[in-house]
Design an enzyme around this catalytic site. Structure first.
Site, PDB file in Angstrom:
ATOM      1  N   HIS A 137       1.626   6.959  -0.615  1.00 28.38           N
ATOM      2  CA  HIS A 137       0.747   6.093   0.183  1.00 28.38           C
ATOM      3  C   HIS A 137      -0.545   5.896  -0.595  1.00 28.38           C
ATOM      4  O   HIS A 137      -1.284   6.855  -0.843  1.00 28.38           O
ATOM      5  CB  HIS A 137       0.469   6.735   1.545  1.00 28.38           C
ATOM      6  CG  HIS A 137       0.015   5.759   2.570  1.00 28.38           C
ATOM      7  ND1 HIS A 137      -1.257   5.255   2.597  1.00 28.38           N
ATOM      8  CD2 HIS A 137       0.685   5.185   3.587  1.00 28.38           C
ATOM      9  CE1 HIS A 137      -1.364   4.411   3.622  1.00 28.38           C
ATOM     10  NE2 HIS A 137      -0.202   4.351   4.236  1.00 28.38           N
ATOM     11  N   HIS A 151       0.795  -1.228   0.000  1.00 34.53           N
ATOM     12  CA  HIS A 151       0.000   0.000   0.000  1.00 34.53           C
ATOM     13  C   HIS A 151       0.833   1.288   0.000  1.00 34.53           C
ATOM     14  O   HIS A 151       0.259   2.378  -0.036  1.00 34.53           O
ATOM     15  CB  HIS A 151      -0.918   0.004   1.229  1.00 34.53           C
ATOM     16  CG  HIS A 151      -0.138   0.096   2.502  1.00 34.53           C
ATOM     17  ND1 HIS A 151       0.515  -0.992   3.037  1.00 34.53           N
ATOM     18  CD2 HIS A 151       0.146   1.142   3.299  1.00 34.53           C
ATOM     19  CE1 HIS A 151       1.153  -0.623   4.123  1.00 34.53           C
ATOM     20  NE2 HIS A 151       0.948   0.672   4.307  1.00 34.53           N
TER      21      HIS A 151
END
Length: 158
Positions: free
Chosen positions: A80, A63
């Site tokens: 992110h 992620h």
């Protein structure tokens, strides 16, 4: 090696937003560092998140990733992919680069689906952070961007 100005590119296409719009207090308060977020374009099944700068993959998780080193000087840029997406434990993300790999700016690093993140009830906003930067050293962009477009400049110390 003296630092030079660094052009940070958009890892995904979308609408540029300020960090205070990110529904996470750590990013919103700039505790990780200054930068911007991108609300990714939805309606595309799979998206490749691109390296925002050239350098070495200094950290990589399904992620999130950090590119630092040669092309970036001693600076690191964090991307992110979504908010709270660590909870997915990698489901829906495919790594396209490895820890320690040298990557070029605009090189695909992670394949993911912002639509899937939203369908799971999470925010698909993508913070792009200049780690440990002085906010005064950034010239932030705005508006809509395509993946690989200029996002912001990170200036060298005068």
């Amino acid at each position: 090696m003296p630092l030079t100005n660094l052009s940070v590119l958009a890892p995904v296409a979308g609408r540029v937003t300020t960090l205070d719009e990110v529904p996470d207090p750590v990013f919103a308060a700039g505790m990780v560092g200054p930068g911007l977020a991108i609300a990714p374009v939805l309606g595309t099944a799979v998206v490749e998140a691109l390296a925002p700068v050239g350098g070495v993959v200094a950290a990589i998780h399904p992620h999130a990733f950090v590119i630092a080193g040669p092309g970036a000087g001693e600076r690191g840029v964090l991307v992110h992919l979504g908010i709270d997406t660590v909870q997915l434990k990698g489901r829906g993300f495919e790594l396209l680069a490895e820890l320690g790999e040298e990557v070029a700016a605009r090189q695909p690093v992670v394949r993911w689906s912002p639509d899937d993140v939203v369908a799971r009830g999470m925010s698909a906003l993508v913070p792009v952070i200049a780690l440990a930067a002085d906010p005064a050293m950034l010239d932030l962009g705005s508006g809509d961007v395509e993946a690989g477009d200029h996002l912001f400049d990170w200036h060298a110390q005068p």
